[in-house]
Design an enzyme around this catalytic site. Sequence first.
Site, PDB file in Angstrom:
ATOM      1  N   CYS A   1       0.847  -1.195   0.000  1.00 35.17           N
ATOM      2  CA  CYS A   1       0.000   0.000   0.000  1.00 35.17           C
ATOM      3  C   CYS A   1       0.886   1.249   0.000  1.00 35.17           C
ATOM      4  O   CYS A   1       1.709   1.418   0.901  1.00 35.17           O
ATOM      5  CB  CYS A   1      -0.904  -0.034   1.225  1.00 35.17           C
ATOM      6  SG  CYS A   1      -1.910   1.439   1.427  1.00 35.17           S
TER       7      CYS A   1
ATOM      8  N   CYS B   1       0.018   4.352   0.455  1.00 31.54           N
ATOM      9  CA  CYS B   1      -0.574   5.482   1.171  1.00 31.54           C
ATOM     10  C   CYS B   1      -0.322   5.454   2.668  1.00 31.54           C
ATOM     11  O   CYS B   1      -0.903   6.230   3.412  1.00 31.54           O
ATOM     12  CB  CYS B   1      -2.080   5.503   0.904  1.00 31.54           C
ATOM     13  SG  CYS B   1      -2.449   5.624  -0.854  1.00 31.54           S
TER      14      CYS B   1
ATOM     15  N   CYS C   1      -1.436  -4.987  -1.549  1.00 27.72           N
ATOM     16  CA  CYS C   1      -2.719  -4.768  -2.221  1.00 27.72           C
ATOM     17  C   CYS C   1      -3.209  -6.027  -2.937  1.00 27.72           C
ATOM     18  O   CYS C   1      -2.441  -6.657  -3.651  1.00 27.72           O
ATOM     19  CB  CYS C   1      -2.562  -3.626  -3.223  1.00 27.72           C
ATOM     20  SG  CYS C   1      -4.118  -3.025  -3.885  1.00 27.72           S
TER      21      CYS C   1
ATOM     22  N   CYS D   1      -5.079  -5.138   0.459  1.00 25.88           N
ATOM     23  CA  CYS D   1      -4.717  -5.348   1.859  1.00 25.88           C
ATOM     24  C   CYS D   1      -5.823  -6.079   2.602  1.00 25.88           C
ATOM     25  O   CYS D   1      -6.939  -6.247   2.103  1.00 25.88           O
ATOM     26  CB  CYS D   1      -4.423  -3.997   2.521  1.00 25.88           C
ATOM     27  SG  CYS D   1      -5.864  -2.916   2.604  1.00 25.88           S
TER      28      CYS D   1
ATOM     29  N   CYS E   1     -10.744   0.617   1.723  1.00 31.76           N
ATOM     30  CA  CYS E   1      -9.502   0.951   1.021  1.00 31.76           C
ATOM     31  C   CYS E   1      -9.015   2.322   1.473  1.00 31.76           C
ATOM     32  O   CYS E   1      -9.585   3.352   1.105  1.00 31.76           O
ATOM     33  CB  CYS E   1      -9.738   0.927  -0.489  1.00 31.76           C
ATOM     34  SG  CYS E   1      -8.243   1.259  -1.447  1.00 31.76           S
TER      35      CYS E   1
END
Length: 121
Positions: free
Chosen positions: A59, A61, A78, A80, A89
């Site tokens: 991920c 972010c 991902c 996740c 998400c």
Amino acid sequence: MNPETNKNQSEEHSLEAMRHFSETYAQRTNTYFCVDPSVTAVVIEGLAKHKDELGAPLCPCRHYEDKVAEAKAAFWNCPCVPMRERKECHCMLFLTPDNDFAGDLQEISLETIKSVRQTMA
């Protein structure tokens, strides 16, 4: 062949693979990309970068103390665990239709992703 050319080809391959994965996963899970295509493009590019650097689409972010260890643990790879279990998400890549930020698309072109990259460079 030039090592830089090989690196660029690998990055392009990973970007296309993550784009295709994202489209397929969205269709399979009845989720949609963000109404703002730049969000989708940046997340897909981050997944591709992590796939190249770490061998897994971690991920992009989240903050990690140790990205290599996190990729091996697979929890944030991902899709996740929160996405797989609850359709949550964090990146806003896969949004349920009732989400205020969900668009109506489950596809994004490679050209759109590259265009966003150029505007952010």
